[in-house]
Motif scaffolding. Structure first.
Motif, PDB file in Angstrom:
ATOM      1  N   TYR A  30     -12.528 -36.562  17.495  1.00 42.68           N
ATOM      2  CA  TYR A  30     -11.789 -36.374  16.242  1.00 42.68           C
ATOM      3  C   TYR A  30     -12.774 -36.126  15.114  1.00 42.68           C
ATOM      4  CZ  TYR A  30     -13.226 -41.176  15.509  1.00 42.68           C
ATOM      5  OH  TYR A  30     -13.992 -42.298  15.374  1.00 42.68           O
ATOM      6  N   SER A  31     -12.230 -35.648  14.009  1.00 46.28           N
ATOM      7  CA  SER A  31     -13.061 -35.373  12.837  1.00 46.28           C
ATOM      8  C   SER A  31     -13.560 -36.694  12.270  1.00 46.28           C
ATOM      9  CB  SER A  31     -12.227 -34.659  11.783  1.00 46.28           C
ATOM     10  OG  SER A  31     -12.773 -34.888  10.509  1.00 46.28           O
ATOM     11  N   SER A  32     -14.831 -36.715  11.866  1.00 39.64           N
ATOM     12  CA  SER A  32     -15.382 -37.954  11.317  1.00 39.64           C
ATOM     13  C   SER A  32     -15.206 -38.031   9.809  1.00 39.64           C
ATOM     14  CB  SER A  32     -16.862 -38.053  11.674  1.00 39.64           C
ATOM     15  OG  SER A  32     -17.531 -36.902  11.217  1.00 39.64           O
ATOM     16  N   ASN A  33     -14.406 -37.121   9.255  1.00 44.12           N
ATOM     17  CA  ASN A  33     -14.245 -37.119   7.801  1.00 44.12           C
ATOM     18  C   ASN A  33     -13.335 -38.273   7.374  1.00 44.12           C
ATOM     19  OD1 ASN A  33     -13.973 -36.628   5.110  1.00 44.12           O
ATOM     20  ND2 ASN A  33     -13.604 -34.432   5.331  1.00 44.12           N
ATOM     21  N   THR A  34     -13.909 -39.211   6.642  1.00 43.21           N
ATOM     22  CA  THR A  34     -13.120 -40.371   6.218  1.00 43.21           C
ATOM     23  C   THR A  34     -12.870 -40.341   4.712  1.00 43.21           C
ATOM     24  OG1 THR A  34     -15.129 -41.649   5.935  1.00 43.21           O
ATOM     25  CG2 THR A  34     -14.004 -41.856   8.051  1.00 43.21           C
ATOM     26  N   ASP A  35     -13.105 -39.192   4.098  1.00 40.72           N
ATOM     27  CA  ASP A  35     -12.855 -39.092   2.661  1.00 40.72           C
ATOM     28  C   ASP A  35     -11.381 -39.363   2.386  1.00 40.72           C
ATOM     29  OD1 ASP A  35     -15.347 -38.552   1.810  1.00 40.72           O
ATOM     30  OD2 ASP A  35     -14.803 -36.743   0.690  1.00 40.72           O
ATOM     31  N   THR A  36     -11.133 -40.204   1.410  1.00 39.59           N
ATOM     32  CA  THR A  36      -9.744 -40.441   1.030  1.00 39.59           C
ATOM     33  C   THR A  36      -9.485 -39.692  -0.274  1.00 39.59           C
ATOM     34  OG1 THR A  36     -10.414 -42.406  -0.155  1.00 39.59           O
ATOM     35  CG2 THR A  36      -9.612 -42.725   2.084  1.00 39.59           C
ATOM     36  N   ALA A  37      -8.222 -39.512  -0.593  1.00 42.64           N
ATOM     37  CA  ALA A  37      -7.894 -38.880  -1.872  1.00 42.64           C
ATOM     38  C   ALA A  37      -8.306 -39.823  -2.995  1.00 42.64           C
ATOM     39  CB  ALA A  37      -6.398 -38.619  -1.921  1.00 42.64           C
ATOM     40  N   ALA A  38      -8.572 -39.258  -4.173  1.00 48.32           N
ATOM     41  CA  ALA A  38      -8.952 -40.083  -5.315  1.00 48.32           C
ATOM     42  C   ALA A  38      -7.854 -41.101  -5.601  1.00 48.32           C
ATOM     43  CB  ALA A  38      -9.178 -39.196  -6.521  1.00 48.32           C
ATOM     44  N   THR A  39      -8.265 -42.330  -5.910  1.00 43.15           N
ATOM     45  CA  THR A  39      -7.286 -43.373  -6.230  1.00 43.15           C
ATOM     46  C   THR A  39      -7.491 -43.803  -7.677  1.00 43.15           C
ATOM     47  OG1 THR A  39      -8.885 -44.924  -5.328  1.00 43.15           O
ATOM     48  CG2 THR A  39      -7.048 -44.317  -3.893  1.00 43.15           C
ATOM     49  N   PRO A  40      -6.857 -43.082  -8.627  1.00 42.33           N
ATOM     50  CA  PRO A  40      -7.085 -43.406 -10.022  1.00 42.33           C
ATOM     51  C   PRO A  40      -6.591 -44.824 -10.349  1.00 42.33           C
ATOM     52  CG  PRO A  40      -5.814 -41.387  -9.769  1.00 42.33           C
ATOM     53  CD  PRO A  40      -5.846 -42.050  -8.451  1.00 42.33           C
ATOM     54  N   VAL A  41      -7.450 -45.598 -10.943  1.00 42.14           N
ATOM     55  CA  VAL A  41      -7.090 -46.972 -11.312  1.00 42.14           C
ATOM     56  C   VAL A  41      -7.481 -47.185 -12.763  1.00 42.14           C
ATOM     57  CG1 VAL A  41      -7.712 -49.397 -10.939  1.00 42.14           C
ATOM     58  CG2 VAL A  41      -7.270 -47.937  -8.977  1.00 42.14           C
ATOM     59  N   MET A  42      -6.565 -47.741 -13.543  1.00 48.48           N
ATOM     60  CA  MET A  42      -6.882 -48.075 -14.942  1.00 48.48           C
ATOM     61  C   MET A  42      -7.412 -49.510 -14.949  1.00 48.48           C
ATOM     62  SD  MET A  42      -6.002 -45.663 -17.194  1.00 48.48           S
ATOM     63  CE  MET A  42      -5.222 -46.286 -18.671  1.00 48.48           C
ATOM     64  N   TYR A  43      -8.673 -49.672 -15.367  1.00 49.68           N
ATOM     65  CA  TYR A  43      -9.215 -51.024 -15.451  1.00 49.68           C
ATOM     66  C   TYR A  43      -8.763 -51.658 -16.758  1.00 49.68           C
ATOM     67  CZ  TYR A  43     -12.223 -49.384 -11.684  1.00 49.68           C
ATOM     68  OH  TYR A  43     -12.695 -48.875 -10.503  1.00 49.68           O
ATOM     69  N   HIS A  44      -8.394 -52.930 -16.698  1.00 50.56           N
ATOM     70  CA  HIS A  44      -7.943 -53.627 -17.899  1.00 50.56           C
ATOM     71  C   HIS A  44      -9.152 -53.968 -18.745  1.00 50.56           C
ATOM     72  CE1 HIS A  44      -6.090 -56.647 -20.452  1.00 50.56           C
ATOM     73  NE2 HIS A  44      -4.935 -56.051 -20.139  1.00 50.56           N
ATOM     74  N   GLY A  45      -9.162 -53.430 -19.953  1.00 48.42           N
ATOM     75  CA  GLY A  45     -10.327 -53.581 -20.819  1.00 48.42           C
ATOM     76  C   GLY A  45     -10.554 -54.990 -21.324  1.00 48.42           C
ATOM     77  N   SER A  54     -12.650 -51.137  -4.808  1.00 47.40           N
ATOM     78  CA  SER A  54     -13.560 -50.779  -3.722  1.00 47.40           C
ATOM     79  C   SER A  54     -12.971 -51.145  -2.368  1.00 47.40           C
ATOM     80  CB  SER A  54     -14.887 -51.502  -3.956  1.00 47.40           C
ATOM     81  OG  SER A  54     -15.594 -51.590  -2.770  1.00 47.40           O
ATOM     82  N   ALA A  55     -12.385 -52.355  -2.275  1.00 48.25           N
ATOM     83  CA  ALA A  55     -11.797 -52.810  -1.007  1.00 48.25           C
ATOM     84  C   ALA A  55     -10.634 -51.902  -0.605  1.00 48.25           C
ATOM     85  CB  ALA A  55     -11.320 -54.247  -1.147  1.00 48.25           C
ATOM     86  N   MET A  56      -9.863 -51.456  -1.601  1.00 42.02           N
ATOM     87  CA  MET A  56      -8.731 -50.555  -1.321  1.00 42.02           C
ATOM     88  C   MET A  56      -9.225 -49.253  -0.688  1.00 42.02           C
ATOM     89  SD  MET A  56      -6.490 -50.929  -4.782  1.00 42.02           S
ATOM     90  CE  MET A  56      -5.968 -49.224  -4.774  1.00 42.02           C
ATOM     91  N   VAL A  57     -10.287 -48.691  -1.301  1.00 38.63           N
ATOM     92  CA  VAL A  57     -10.816 -47.405  -0.821  1.00 38.63           C
ATOM     93  C   VAL A  57     -11.391 -47.567   0.590  1.00 38.63           C
ATOM     94  CG1 VAL A  57     -12.565 -45.624  -1.202  1.00 38.63           C
ATOM     95  CG2 VAL A  57     -11.265 -46.512  -3.133  1.00 38.63           C
ATOM     96  N   GLN A  58     -12.179 -48.647   0.799  1.00 46.62           N
ATOM     97  CA  GLN A  58     -12.811 -48.879   2.102  1.00 46.62           C
ATOM     98  C   GLN A  58     -11.759 -49.080   3.188  1.00 46.62           C
ATOM     99  OE1 GLN A  58     -15.932 -48.435   2.332  1.00 46.62           O
ATOM    100  NE2 GLN A  58     -16.464 -49.176   4.371  1.00 46.62           N
ATOM    101  N   SER A  59     -10.709 -49.825   2.847  1.00 43.23           N
ATOM    102  CA  SER A  59      -9.644 -50.078   3.816  1.00 43.23           C
ATOM    103  C   SER A  59      -8.937 -48.768   4.180  1.00 43.23           C
ATOM    104  CB  SER A  59      -8.688 -51.091   3.203  1.00 43.23           C
ATOM    105  OG  SER A  59      -7.456 -51.019   3.815  1.00 43.23           O
ATOM    106  N   GLY A  60      -8.745 -47.912   3.186  1.00 41.07           N
ATOM    107  CA  GLY A  60      -8.119 -46.603   3.423  1.00 41.07           C
ATOM    108  C   GLY A  60      -8.951 -45.760   4.371  1.00 41.07           C
ATOM    109  N   ARG A  61     -10.284 -45.804   4.196  1.00 42.82           N
ATOM    110  CA  ARG A  61     -11.181 -44.998   5.030  1.00 42.82           C
ATOM    111  C   ARG A  61     -11.166 -45.506   6.465  1.00 42.82           C
ATOM    112  NH1 ARG A  61     -16.907 -44.684   2.427  1.00 42.82           N
ATOM    113  NH2 ARG A  61     -17.174 -43.149   4.046  1.00 42.82           N
ATOM    114  N   GLU A  62     -11.191 -46.836   6.642  1.00 38.56           N
ATOM    115  CA  GLU A  62     -11.189 -47.384   8.002  1.00 38.56           C
ATOM    116  C   GLU A  62      -9.862 -47.104   8.701  1.00 38.56           C
ATOM    117  OE1 GLU A  62     -12.499 -51.384   7.357  1.00 38.56           O
ATOM    118  OE2 GLU A  62     -14.569 -50.698   7.123  1.00 38.56           O
ATOM    119  N   GLY A  63      -8.777 -47.195   7.936  1.00 39.20           N
ATOM    120  CA  GLY A  63      -7.445 -46.926   8.486  1.00 39.20           C
ATOM    121  C   GLY A  63      -7.345 -45.485   8.967  1.00 39.20           C
TER     122      GLY A  63
END
Lengths: 233, 292
Positions: B46-61, B76-85
């Motif tokens: 299978y393709s090894s491409n684990t790039d996920t779509a951008a996940t825009p998040v507004m950080y609370h200032g 970061s955990a959200m993005v990493q989990s998406g890539r592993e999934g």
């Protein structure tokens, strides 16, 4: 006071209108190489090569704030050092040679030329889609050619996508640019093609100092680009 | 944020390490064991491409510095989990595409296809550092166009040092990967692969395993120690593209080239595009013979 405020309001509206109109212009789409121009056996083609402004590096996209960009740059700093010191422009020269060779299959009079002025310093040309937005026509006499082909490499090295501070994936081998040909009699495109290759490294990417996966994916991006150009010309 | 640097873990990957410092294994002392048992491990490629779509998040200032760090950590955990999934899902889909071949591979074992190397398999009691650990993982393209084999090879540190493993710079005394690519399969071979013909599959896997075991033995007994040179580009023809391998040519036979790539892995590239290469090779030999 009121008339002054009204004038300022109209000024702001005018500036906004001009800006938004510019944003609304349709980008040039791909123009497949026109074979009609090669009907003339004495056609003279000049190929100009514009190399990338910077050395091979990681091109960062999506780091949407200054601090985010700083963090993103720090995350790819070691890779940047490797790319800068190990990847030169020699492979890009091979792409230039490929463009020349491909055009030589169409016509016998193909030569490399140097542009007398950079493209962005040339006069604007007001044409429709399908015409270059700079006026190249004066080069017909200056360079003694009928068709100017420009190969411009804009970025090479690696590409990494971010969501602000967070990378969306690994750095990928990357090259992008465009090839276009212009009929110097009319300033119309006889060919226009953008290319952008991003190749995912296989396996672990973060292996300093030699970054073998990213380096290999860069060479894969180069080969894919050569293939794209071969098919287009 | 440094956690985001890492590529999701894959067990078909090895970082090259060679701490043998010239102390290569004598051919008569060479013995290995299959690290993960004798069962064939065949997977869909299978393709090894684990790039996920951008996940825009507004950080609370107004959350302060600690709050910002926490928010970035969660993002970061959200993005990493998406890539592993994504990786796990891709593997599952690829396995389904070659399920007939996976089932067929259960009818024979690694020792059945080790050929001449069966005599090098360690038997009886032995310490982990006295044998070479070999883990072959076979891959089949989901379009049934070709097969490949990644063989992970490693040697453990002696027991004293193994206990200090976390303090050691390198996890193993020696570790490397041998990647063998088959030729593009002919139409008949594709049908056999797709329908799960166990005899044909056994033959294909045997050929690749033996090549990888030949290379492991040559490397660990010091036959490749003097190979050096500038990297060149080699090509591997695949069904829909041309894959680039950068490296140094180590060995060339009439059937394949062995290239040491930028990872220092050994990559075996078939010389022809179909299985008729063997015939061409035989023909070339007979022509050389007749010329002489």
């Amino acid at each position: 006071m009121k008339p002054l405020f009204a004038k300022f309001k109209y000024f702001v509206v005018a500036i906004l209108a001009i800006t938004l109109t510019a944003c609304g212009s349709t980008p040039q789409t791909t123009v497949a190489l026109s074979t009609n121009v090669f009907a003339n056996p004495d056609l003279k083609v000049g190929v100009a090569y514009i190399e990338p402004a910077s050395q091979a590096t990681t091109h960062i996209y999506g780091a949407g704030c200054l601090l985010c960009y700083g963090v993103a740059s720090a995350l790819t700093a070691q890779l940047d050092t490797h790319l800068k010191s190990n990847i030169d422009h020699s492979e890009l020269e091979n792409i230039k040679n490929l463009v020349v060779e491909r055009y030589k299959l169409k016509t016998k009079n193909v030569s490399l030329v140097e542009l007398p002025v950079p493209v962005n310093k040339m006069k604007k040309f007001k044409g429709e889609l399908g015409f270059a937005n700079k006026d190249f026509r004066s080069l017909k006499e200056k360079l003694d050619i009928d068709v100017l082909v420009v190969l411009e490499i804009t970025e090479h090295g690696a590409f990494r996508s971010f969501s602000n501070y967070i990378p969306n994936g690994d750095p990928q081998g990357h090259i992008s640019g465009l090839v276009y040909g212009i009929d110097l009699k009319t300033n119309a495109y006889v060919q226009y093609m953008k290319f952008s290759e991003t190749i995912q490294p296989s396996g672990e990417w973060d292996e300093p100092p030699t970054f073998p996966s990213v380096t290999t994916s860069y060479y894969q991006a180069l080969e894919n680009t050569k293939q794209t150009i071969t098919e287009a010309i | 944020m440094m956690g985001c640097q890492s590529t999701p873990y894959r067990d078909d990957y090895a970082k090259h390490t060679n701490q043998l410092r010239g102390n290569y294994i004598q051919p008569d002392q060479y013995q290995f064991k299959f690290a993960a048992g004798k069962e064939i491990d065949l997977r869909g490629a299978y393709s090894s491409n684990t790039d996920t779509a951008a996940t825009p998040v507004m950080y609370h200032g107004g959350a302060g510095l600690v709050g910002l760090a926490l928010q970035v950590g969660i993002h970061s955990a959200m993005v990493q989990s998406g890539r592993e999934g994504q990786l796990s899902e891709q593997q599952q889909q690829a396995n389904e595409s070659i399920s007939a071949a996976i089932n067929a591979s259960k009818s024979f074992s690694l020792t059945d296809i080790a050929g001449d190397h069966a005599s090098d398999i360690a038997e009886g009691d032995f310490t982990p550092e006295s044998v070479i650990h070999v883990k072959p993982i076979f891959f089949g393209q989901t379009d049934h166009s070709k097969l490949s084999l990644k063989t992970l090879v490693w040697i453990e540190w002696p027991e004293k040092l193994r206990k200090k493993k976390k303090k050691l710079k390198h996890a193993y005394l020696y570790s490397n990967l041998i990647h063998v690519h088959s030729n593009l399969l002919s139409e008949e071979q594709r049908q056999q692969f797709q329908s799960g013909d166990s005899d044909a599959l056994k033959q294909q896997l045997q050929s690749m395993l033996q090549t990888s075991l030949d290379i492991a033995k040559a490397e660990l007994t010091g036959q490749y120690k003097d190979i050096k040179g500038a990297s060149k580009t080699f090509f591997l023809k695949e069904s829909d593209n041309k894959k680039v391998i950068r490296g140094v040519l180590v060995e060339e036979t009439c059937n394949h080239q062995v290239v040491k790539n930028l990872h220092q892995w050994f990559v075996v590239l078939p010389k022809g595009q179909t299985s008729t290469v063997g015939n061409e090779c035989a023909l070339a030999h007979s022509q050389v013979g007749s010329d002489a």
